[in-house]
Design a protein around this motif. Structure first.
Motif, mmCIF file in Angstrom:
data_model
loop_
_atom_site.group_PDB
_atom_site.id
_atom_site.type_symbol
_atom_site.label_atom_id
_atom_site.label_comp_id
_atom_site.label_asym_id
_atom_site.label_seq_id
_atom_site.Cartn_x
_atom_site.Cartn_y
_atom_site.Cartn_z
ATOM 1 N N VAL A 157 -10.214 -7.415 2.169
ATOM 2 C CA VAL A 157 -8.806 -7.031 2.185
ATOM 3 C C VAL A 157 -8.493 -6.296 0.885
ATOM 4 O O VAL A 157 -8.805 -6.784 -0.208
ATOM 5 N N LEU A 158 -7.894 -5.122 1.002
ATOM 6 C CA LEU A 158 -7.528 -4.367 -0.202
ATOM 7 C C LEU A 158 -6.271 -4.975 -0.825
ATOM 8 O O LEU A 158 -5.299 -5.238 -0.121
ATOM 9 N N PRO A 159 -6.288 -5.183 -2.160
ATOM 10 C CA PRO A 159 -5.103 -5.759 -2.824
ATOM 11 C C PRO A 159 -4.026 -4.692 -3.036
ATOM 12 O O PRO A 159 -3.876 -4.161 -4.132
ATOM 13 N N GLU A 175 -11.018 -0.209 -8.209
ATOM 14 C CA GLU A 175 -12.173 -1.097 -8.378
ATOM 15 C C GLU A 175 -12.753 -1.533 -7.042
ATOM 16 O O GLU A 175 -13.901 -1.957 -6.965
ATOM 17 N N SER A 176 -11.955 -1.460 -5.974
ATOM 18 C CA SER A 176 -12.467 -1.830 -4.657
ATOM 19 C C SER A 176 -13.253 -0.695 -4.014
ATOM 20 O O SER A 176 -13.654 -0.807 -2.854
ATOM 21 N N SER A 203 5.041 -4.714 4.293
ATOM 22 C CA SER A 203 4.182 -5.614 5.060
ATOM 23 C C SER A 203 2.948 -4.836 5.483
ATOM 24 O O SER A 203 2.921 -3.615 5.393
ATOM 25 N N GLY A 204 1.976 -5.561 5.978
ATOM 26 C CA GLY A 204 0.786 -4.898 6.483
ATOM 27 C C GLY A 204 -0.433 -5.169 5.620
ATOM 28 O O GLY A 204 -0.330 -5.617 4.482
ATOM 29 N N THR A 205 -1.587 -4.907 6.213
ATOM 30 C CA THR A 205 -2.841 -5.144 5.498
ATOM 31 C C THR A 205 -3.760 -3.939 5.657
ATOM 32 O O THR A 205 -3.616 -3.158 6.586
ATOM 33 N N ALA A 206 -4.673 -3.831 4.705
ATOM 34 C CA ALA A 206 -5.716 -2.815 4.805
ATOM 35 C C ALA A 206 -7.031 -3.483 4.462
ATOM 36 O O ALA A 206 -7.102 -4.248 3.504
#
Lengths: 542, 381
Positions: A348-350, A360-361, A339-342
């Motif tokens: 938002v990083l995939p 690519e980000s 879980s979690g996001t960056a």
């Protein structure tokens, strides 16, 4: 020879070359009964080669080994063990699904064929009374911490009647508390007449436990010295050296940490902390509630969150194995988080979409194990340069690789980073560790990434290359990027980072400002709140 | 105490020359040591080896027979070389050959009468390639989606393919004109590949195998897919780090590998048999021998070509042994097996050196083999 008597061991004029490198060049080394001798050197200095020769794993090209004054020749580790030499490797040779007793029984030559475990318990009792090493024979190895596993390896060697123990970086996996206990065990063993060779690259540690320290530098003997505050009447002084390295044989110099460091790296360590440009205010990279599993499905990163501002280096300190690896791998797209996001610059990083999507980000990743992940040893330098960006222009167009674009980029990087290579089409494996790391750093930073994830970027790299890599990370910061730097070197973190986050048991237990903090404080945090006392590497801020 | 001991140590990979020397020695030693077993039958090894060689290369006819067998071996070997470069252990070329043969036979038997003559053979080749590719992609999907070991899945699919062929030739496709034999009807002439006069070598197949070798070489060396295949093959962890899609690369790889094996199947039914026959007769073990061809060719598409000719020659020479000395045909397998074992063993010499030393304190050390530290790779690029 009676295997239970160990008086002294001398290695003289040891020379060993591997293709393209002389790992040991005319090295002499000695150890006596009841002595802890430190073997110190940077990665690649030849410590492991020397010990592998002593343990019979490899044969020297030249030189002599004398055990109790008589020449010996160890054809194999089994041979060395028969002569009372035991080795505890950095990577444990234990079977996790078996119990401690079973693992020990497996290593004993004289264990009975049926029910081998039966003989173990009595011997363990003897061992724990003699040296104060306590292990639970019924525990399964997978349940044990790294420090406990280390203890089993030592017990294995002792039960195999080892009278000379070679310990390869034994403390690298231990918590400070375990290190203190371990030093007690060392003292009990030396009191019983066992000789201990302690291989390490940590200065403080070796100064506190060793009676003599042999320092290797680039495959050569840099000197054998004595820690400054030690009693000078230990048996080490009676060493008989009949080799050529007379400069070190009599009246070893006494050294402190700085002198030892100078001996190890060959020049004064720079103590200057370069001025840090203050980070800007806006947050470039933000991680929230990140939870990541390790390879065995245990939670390695627990609900971690942090931010990095534009133009900031966030350092991460911690004893290895506290979730740093899983954290950086999940941010690099190599390990899907639970879980979690960056978010990087509000996007938002995939994290679930694989490493290429993260790349690519605008995220660069300098990986922890450069030979395992960072490079393809059998492919050319230029093919390694396009390892990450080979799928897109200018390195490939309509599915065809443009070797001229790859060659141009490679030449730029080789020149800028001063990579010592015979040709850009030479196989990667011909390069030394430091040059391999330069290629990786050059490749990762070439496209001006917004975020750099760097795991131990200077580990095992010679001091000149390390300084270059650090200054490139600083350039990234000064250009307005965010740098996430995981390192085991507190000096490096204090020198580079604008803030230092400390990880322990998968959590960030605190974030400190290196200008107002100290090694001691960070060491305490690394050890976790429940462990009293300071980390062994603690000391004042440089 | 004063004996000798041999230690094996790693050294840098040796030159291409040494690599070729090892291949040639494995072939020579293999031929003679397998032939030596025939001493028990009362023949000298020299007689056996010379009989094999003259049988395979001693005349124009012999050469043509050898090439007729080298063509399918080459196609299969190129495909396997590609798969093995990407560390996909395709043991299923037998099945892929059979599926190619079935698809081509289907076109020849049922569509050919309704098609213009010139379109029949291209249709058969396309269908054969596609069928082999599909048969190869199934285990690739199983592996990338569900982690199914490809060695097991490709091997098992060989049996499925063989039973499918048996079902067709004993059942629905059994030819009315074949007097009860398990064959399909003979192909119409537009579905038969043209050959060099008086031989069984179909020249279009010869062209295809040579073109395939060069095209595959280009794909492996110069394309993004080939680059990614080599990264996966050399260091899968680095591929994961670089974000290379394992699934995508592996599927393309198996399209090529299976497709080329399928083409070999087309050649067999369309030129050699000219009808669909039993599974054992179509593939003649080419799918498995192809593994040896790929290894002997050092997984290099061009290197596969001479390897295919050598093993093709061995098969033809084996036929001669059978007719001249009454040996069972299986004795050929003895030769191929010994050569493969020697070849794999010989690889140790590529990046190791052997040190012989006396076990006494004043040890003298002799070093054998590659002391030059040239780095020629393994004749791969």
């Amino acid at each position: 020879m009676n295997r239970h008597v160990f008086d002294s061991l001398e290695m003289t004029g040891i020379r060993k070359s591997f293709p393209g490198v002389i790992a040991n060049d005319d090295i002499s080394f000695s150890i006596h009964s009841g002595e802890v001798v430190g073997l110190l050197g940077e990665n690649g200095a030849g410590k492991s080669t020397l010990m592998n020769i002593l343990y019979g794993l490899i044969q020297p090209d030249e030189g002599e080994i004398r055990l109790n004054q008589s020449p010996v020749n160890f054809a194999s580790p089994r041979d060395a063990r028969r002569h009372g030499i035991g080795m505890v490797h950095q990577h444990f040779m234990l079977i996790p699904t078996h119990t401690v007793a079973e693992n020990i029984a497996l290593s004993l030559d004289d264990a009975p064929f049926f029910d081998p475990v039966s003989v173990i318990n009595d011997r363990l009792d003897v061992c724990s009374r003699a040296y104060g090493i306590h292990v639970d024979p019924k525990a399964f190895v997978w349940q044990l911490s790294a420090g406990e596993r280390q203890r089993i390896e030592i017990v294995k060697a002792l039960l195999g009647n080892a009278r000379l123990l070679l310990l390869d970086e034994p403390t690298s996996v231990m918590t400070p508390d375990e290190i203190n206990e371990f030093i007690g065990v060392l003292r009990a063993m030396t009191a019983a007449g066992i000789g201990i060779v302690f291989i390490t690259h940590k200065l403080e540690e070796i100064l506190s436990v060793a009676s003599r320290i042999t320092v290797l530098r680039k495959g050569r003997l840099a000197g054998t010295v004595r820690p400054a505050s030690k009693d000078t009447n230990r048996s080490g002084d009676t060493a008989v050296h009949d080799g050529k390295n007379m400069e070190t044989s009599s009246g070893h110099d006494e050294v402190d940490k700085a002198a030892l460091a100078r001996l190890m790296v060959g020049r004064e360590l720079e103590q200057i902390i370069p001025g840090k440009s203050p980070p800007e205010d806006d947050i470039l990279f933000e991680v929230e509630n990140l939870t990541v599993m390790d390879d065995r499905g245990r939670t390695a990163v627990k609900n971690v969150g942090f931010t990095i501002r534009r133009g900031e280096i966030l350092g991460v300190a911690g004893v290895s194995g506290n979730g740093q690896r899983e954290l950086i791998e999940s941010l690099a797209g190599m390990r899907s988080p639970e879980s979690g996001t960056a978010r990087l610059a509000d996007r938002v990083l995939p994290l679930d979409a694989g490493a290429r999507a993260i790349f690519e980000s605008g995220v660069a990743h300098i990986p922890e194990e450069r030979m395992r992940f960072g490079t393809v040893a059998n492919m050319s330098i230029q093919e390694n340069i396009i390892l990450k960006a080979g799928h897109r222009a200018p390195f490939s167009r309509r599915g065809i690789i443009s070797f001229s674009a790859a060659a141009n980029r490679t030449t730029e990087i080789v020149n800028e980073y001063r990579v010592a290579a015979t040709s850009i089409v030479a196989p990667m494996k011909n390069l030394s560790g430091g040059n391999i790391q330069k290629v990786i750093v050059g490749r990762e930073l070439a496209d001006h990434p917004a975020l750099v994830l760097a795991a131990h970027p200077t580990y095992g790299v010679d001091i000149g290359a390390a300084e270059g890599i650090r200054s490139h990370l600083r350039e990234c910061r000064d250009a307005g990027g965010a740098v996430f730097l995981v390192s085991e070197e507190l000096e490096e973190l204090f020198e580079l980072a604008d803030r230092i986050a400390v990880m322990e048991s998968g959590r960030i237990v605190g974030i400190v400002d290196p200008r107002t903090s100290s090694f001691g404080e960070v060491g305490m945090m690394m050890a976790g709140a429940h462990i009293p006392g300071r980390a062994i590497s603690s000391g004042d801020k440089p | 105490m004063f004996g000798f001991s041999v230690r094996i140590e790693r050294c840098q990979p040796a030159s291409t020359t040494l690599s070729i020397v090892i291949i040639l020695s494995a072939m020579t030693i293999g031929l003679f040591s397998a032939a030596a077993l025939f001493v028990f039958k009362g023949f000298s090894p020299l007689t056996i080896v010379s009989k094999i060689l003259t049988g395979a290369f001693g005349s124009r006819f012999a050469w043509m027979e050898t090439i007729a067998k080298a063509v399918p071996l080459g196609l299969v070997g190129i495909g396997l070389a590609v798969a093995f470069r990407g560390k996909f252990w395709n043991i299923g070329a037998e099945g892929q050959i059979l599926l190619g043969a079935v698809a081509a036979s289907g076109i020849a038997l049922f569509a050919a009468p309704h098609l213009p003559d010139k379109a029949v053979l291209p249709m058969m080749l396309t269908a054969g390639f596609a069928a082999g590719a599909i048969w190869g992609v199934i285990p690739a999907l199983l592996r990338t989606r569900f982690g199914v070991n490809e060695v097991v899945s490709t091997l098992m699919m060989n049996y499925v393919a063989a039973e499918l062929v048996q079902y067709l030739v004993y059942g629905p496709w059994k030819g009315a004109s074949q007097m009860g034999f398990p064959y399909s009807d003979e192909f119409v002439s537009s579905a038969v590949l043209p050959t060099f006069y008086g031989t069984r070598v179909a020249w279009p197949m010869l062209v295809i195998v040579i073109v395939a070798a060069f095209v595959t070489w280009f794909l492996i060396t110069c394309t993004r897919w080939g680059f990614e295949t080599r990264v996966i093959g050399e260091n899968p962890e680095a591929a994961r780090y670089a974000g290379i899609s394992h699934a995508r690369v592996t599927i393309i790889l198996m399209i090529i590998s299976g497709g080329l094996a399928g083409l070999a199947g087309v050649g067999e039914v369309s030129c050699i048999h000219q009808h669909l026959t039993t599974s054992a007769a179509i593939s003649s073990g080419y799918g498995n021998t192809g593994i040896i061809v790929a290894m002997l060719g050092r997984l290099h598409p061009i290197g596969v070509l001479p390897a295919a000719i050598f093993l093709g020659g061995l098969l033809v020479g084996g036929d001669v042994l059978q007719t001249s000395f009454g040996m069972p045909f299986a004795s050929v397998n003895l030769f191929t097996a010994v050569i493969l074992l020697l070849l794999i063993t010989g690889d140790v010499f590529l990046d190791h050196r052997f040190r012989i030393r006396r076990d006494c304190p004043a040890s003298s050390t002799a070093v054998i083999a590659p002391s030059d530290s040239t780095c020629g790779g393994k004749m791969r690029n």
